[in-house]
Design an enzyme around this catalytic site. Structure first.
Site, PDB file in Angstrom:
ATOM      1  N   GLU A 165      81.195  53.568  25.225  1.00  7.85           N
ATOM      2  CA  GLU A 165      81.635  52.686  25.324  1.00  7.85           C
ATOM      3  C   GLU A 165      81.135  51.923  25.830  1.00  7.85           C
ATOM      4  O   GLU A 165      80.301  51.906  26.310  1.00  7.85           O
ATOM      5  CB  GLU A 165      82.475  52.546  26.613  1.00  7.85           C
ATOM      6  CG  GLU A 165      83.650  51.360  26.361  1.00  7.85           C
ATOM      7  CD  GLU A 165      83.528  50.505  27.737  1.00  7.85           C
ATOM      8  OE1 GLU A 165      82.720  49.351  26.900  1.00  7.85           O
ATOM      9  OE2 GLU A 165      83.759  50.597  28.588  1.00  7.85           O
ATOM     10  N   CYS A 193      83.016  44.635  29.692  1.00 12.11           N
ATOM     11  CA  CYS A 193      82.252  44.792  28.118  1.00 12.11           C
ATOM     12  C   CYS A 193      83.479  44.020  26.997  1.00 12.11           C
ATOM     13  O   CYS A 193      83.304  43.466  25.621  1.00 12.11           O
ATOM     14  CB  CYS A 193      82.161  45.406  27.695  1.00 12.11           C
ATOM     15  SG  CYS A 193      83.145  47.230  28.598  1.00 12.11           S
TER      16      CYS A 193
END
Length: 285
Positions: free
Chosen positions: A44, A78
């Protein structure tokens, strides 16, 4: 020392699965080392996600969504929707309300009632965010609010790493602050005219972690979402990722999924067993 430890974990024979959240370069290095022992890997990584706001929205809700997409956790998320595409016909009204509400955000100790924005996690990231803001000004972005360091009212917080939530106007797709992940409380407004145009521009990025669309026309919302190159998407909200929905990205934002039932596939292996309860079939005499 840190990279040495990651390298050891990535190649150690007793470790069969790696999950990493972090930067694209580090994720690629981990994946490369893990390939030496054929480990399962989920990554990720970074994001520069689009939030598309059409002109039929509930304006208050659209502004709330944009703030959720940028200022939660001081912008250190993010999946944040830092590229906010606003349809031209509502640009002025949207911008006015967004700036007005952003200026009201209380900055300080997040343990205190009413405080919405805390300090940046470290000096290195603090300096990096301020550098991005300097470059944004040089490239022609307009600072509509925020744009630099701020000192909270409480004397104990003097000298802290606080950056005012920032809204940038007049942004274009080629600006550094629009292309690269800032990882701070910096929202960039980009204007668009047509659905086809904004889809193309939203997908014009190396990342594909998240995306969102704000509109009261659900047919359009589904149509646009289906064309966006992003793995984790919202409609009329942002950063809503319940534990039962798989989370992950496309392109350089990573591979694999966390959360949801699909996540279990990346932390398990399939074993097939066939049991013969009678005489085995055999063509050999």
């Amino acid at each position: 020392m840190v990279w040495y430890q990651r390298r050891v974990r990535a190649t150690h024979d007793s470790i069969s699965k790696l999950s990493f959240t972090g930067s694209v370069p580090t994720g690629k290095r981990i994946m490369s080392k893990a390939s030496e022992t054929l480990k399962k890997v989920t990554l990720e990584l970074g994001g520069k996600s689009p939030l598309i706001i059409f002109d039929d929205v509930n304006m208050k809700n659209a502004v709330s969504t944009a703030m959720l997409a940028n200022f939660f956790s001081q912008g250190a998320v993010c999946s944040n929707g830092t590229r906010v595409f606003v349809q031209r016909t509502i640009l002025e009204e949207f911008t006015t309300q967004l700036v007005e509400r952003t200026k009201k955000l209380k900055i300080g100790n997040p343990m205190e009632d009413g405080v919405k924005v805390g300090a940046t996690i470290c000096k290195m990231q603090y300096d990096k965010i301020l550098q991005y803001l300097d470059v944004a000004r040089e490239e022609g972005a307009q600072v509509l609010c925020g744009g630099g360091p701020v000192t909270p009212d409480h004397p104990d917080l003097a000298g802290g790493l606080y950056i005012a939530p920032t809204v940038l106007g007049g942004c274009t797709d080629d600006m550094t602050v629009v292309r690269e992940e800032v990882f701070g409380p910096v929202l960039s407004i980009l204007v668009f005219d047509t659905e086809e145009e904004v889809i193309q521009r939203a997908n014009d990025t190396e990342f594909g972690l998240a995306a969102a669309v704000c509109t009261q026309n659900l047919s359009r919302a589904y149509r646009v979402i289906s064309k966006l190159e992003a793995g984790s998407c919202n409609i009329n909200t942002y950063n809503a990722y319940p534990e039962y929905i798989p989370f992950g990205g496309y392109k350089n934002s990573g591979m694999g999924r966390e959360l949801g039932e699909e996540c279990l596939n990346y932390y398990s292996q399939t074993k097939s067993v066939y049991v013969e309860t009678g005489d085995p079939w055999c063509p050999f005499e």
